[in-house]
Enzyme design. Sequence first.
Site, short mmCIF file in Angstrom:
data_model
loop_
_atom_site.label_atom_id
_atom_site.label_comp_id
_atom_site.label_asym_id
_atom_site.label_seq_id
_atom_site.Cartn_x
_atom_site.Cartn_y
_atom_site.Cartn_z
N GLU A 128 0.80 -1.24 0.00
CA GLU A 128 0.00 0.00 0.00
C GLU A 128 0.83 1.29 0.00
O GLU A 128 0.54 2.22 0.74
CB GLU A 128 -0.96 0.01 1.20
N ASN A 171 2.09 -5.20 -3.13
CA ASN A 171 0.68 -5.50 -2.85
C ASN A 171 -0.07 -4.19 -2.58
O ASN A 171 0.43 -3.32 -1.86
CB ASN A 171 0.63 -6.40 -1.60
N HIS A 208 -10.51 -5.98 -2.41
CA HIS A 208 -11.59 -5.73 -1.44
C HIS A 208 -12.70 -4.99 -2.19
O HIS A 208 -12.63 -3.78 -2.40
CB HIS A 208 -11.07 -4.87 -0.28
N GLU A 236 -6.37 -10.58 -1.23
CA GLU A 236 -7.17 -10.35 -0.01
C GLU A 236 -8.65 -10.27 -0.37
O GLU A 236 -9.40 -9.43 0.15
CB GLU A 236 -6.72 -9.05 0.69
N ASP A 238 -12.41 -10.13 -0.80
CA ASP A 238 -13.70 -10.19 -0.10
C ASP A 238 -14.64 -9.23 -0.83
O ASP A 238 -14.19 -8.25 -1.42
CB ASP A 238 -13.61 -9.91 1.41
C1 XIL Z 1 -6.52 -5.95 8.20
C2 XIL Z 1 -6.89 -7.10 9.14
O1 XIL Z 1 -7.79 -7.95 8.47
C3 XIL Z 1 -7.48 -6.57 10.42
O2 XIL Z 1 -7.63 -7.63 11.36
C4 XIL Z 1 -6.58 -5.48 11.02
O3 XIL Z 1 -7.23 -4.91 12.14
C5 XIL Z 1 -6.28 -4.41 10.00
O4 XIL Z 1 -5.70 -5.01 8.84
N1 XIL Z 1 -5.02 -4.36 3.61
C6 XIL Z 1 -4.06 -5.23 4.07
C7 XIL Z 1 -4.38 -6.11 5.23
O5 XIL Z 1 -3.00 -5.35 3.48
O6 XIL Z 1 -3.24 -6.35 6.04
C8 XIL Z 1 -5.47 -5.54 6.09
O7 XIL Z 1 -5.80 -6.48 7.09
C9 XIL Z 1 -6.67 -5.18 5.23
C10 XIL Z 1 -6.32 -4.16 4.20
#
Ligand code: XIL
Length: 300
Positions: A128, A171, A208, A236, A238
């Site tokens: 990020e 990422n 996401h 990741e 969802d």
């Molecule tokens: C999130 C986790 O799922 C949570 O439990 C935590 O509180 C915050 O981080 N981008 C990422 C992940 O790269 O590491 C993040 O994970 C979600 C967004």
Amino acid sequence: AGTLGDAAAGSGRYFGTAVAAGRLGDATYATVLDREFKMVTPENEMKWDTVEPSRGSFNFAPADAIVNHATAHGQRMRGHTLVWHSQLPNWVNAIGDANTLRTVMNNHITTEMNHYKGKIYAWDVVNEAFADGGSGQHRPSVFQNLLGNGFIEEAFRTARSTDASAKLCYNDYSIENWTDAKTQGVYRMVKDFKSRGVPIDCVGFQSHFGAGGPPASLRTTLANFAALGVDVQLTELDIAQASPTAYTATVQACLDVPRCTGITVWGIRDSDSWRTGENPLLFDNNGNKKPAYSATLATL
Ligand code: XIL
């Protein structure tokens, strides 16, 4: 194939999930994890605030529990993540000079990577680093502010010299829509790295998504990055409300790109998700398969 992991393996891909160490003792959770998934990303346990809460003091116990579980069940690991502006301890944010920060950053990378050497398929070396919105530039962070644009390159070079066998990934989120300035900024960076020989092997698209699912250009985006000579992964995934058609479209976009090598969902049951109340995952709170699960399995 009857499981996500086996179905994905049918086309040479993996299907993975984020795992929280604190849930490994939950029998329902562990049963679904070990039945369905062949790649594991620690949800929080490899982040800087857990691994190096004070300078030079390393805590690998929570992540070790996940790695040991994965090893025992034949699952591979994605390391997440070495350099990120978030979940970063205050002592790092408080560093005021570039030389100290450079030493600290490189020591963090080498110590964490060496601890897990030989056990990690791919590392999210930098997470990020790009800003939201229209700038296409890096976001502010202690790394950017003190070390400048070159901090990402330095992190990747340090990572390669520490473990030449692990794949090294960049990422990020909201880089799935091809025309977005953020996507274009990351694309320019990867193109530049490849042209100058900066070691980068893969790009992770967090994925996401909102209830509308993936952008229509997802396949194009994945294909264009892959054409630069990197693997791409959905890291990741969802989707708010987890509509089966949205999951199908997402999975199909990866399958359509030969160098899209795997998909990871960000948790197992809805009750495990960081997106509270959005029910974005493939299993319900009881660990039962949702319609999105069946759609995903049928697509793979
Ligand atoms: C999130 C986790 O799922 C949570 O439990 C935590 O509180 C915050 O981080 N981008 C990422 C992940 O790269 O590491 C993040 O994970 C979600 C967004």
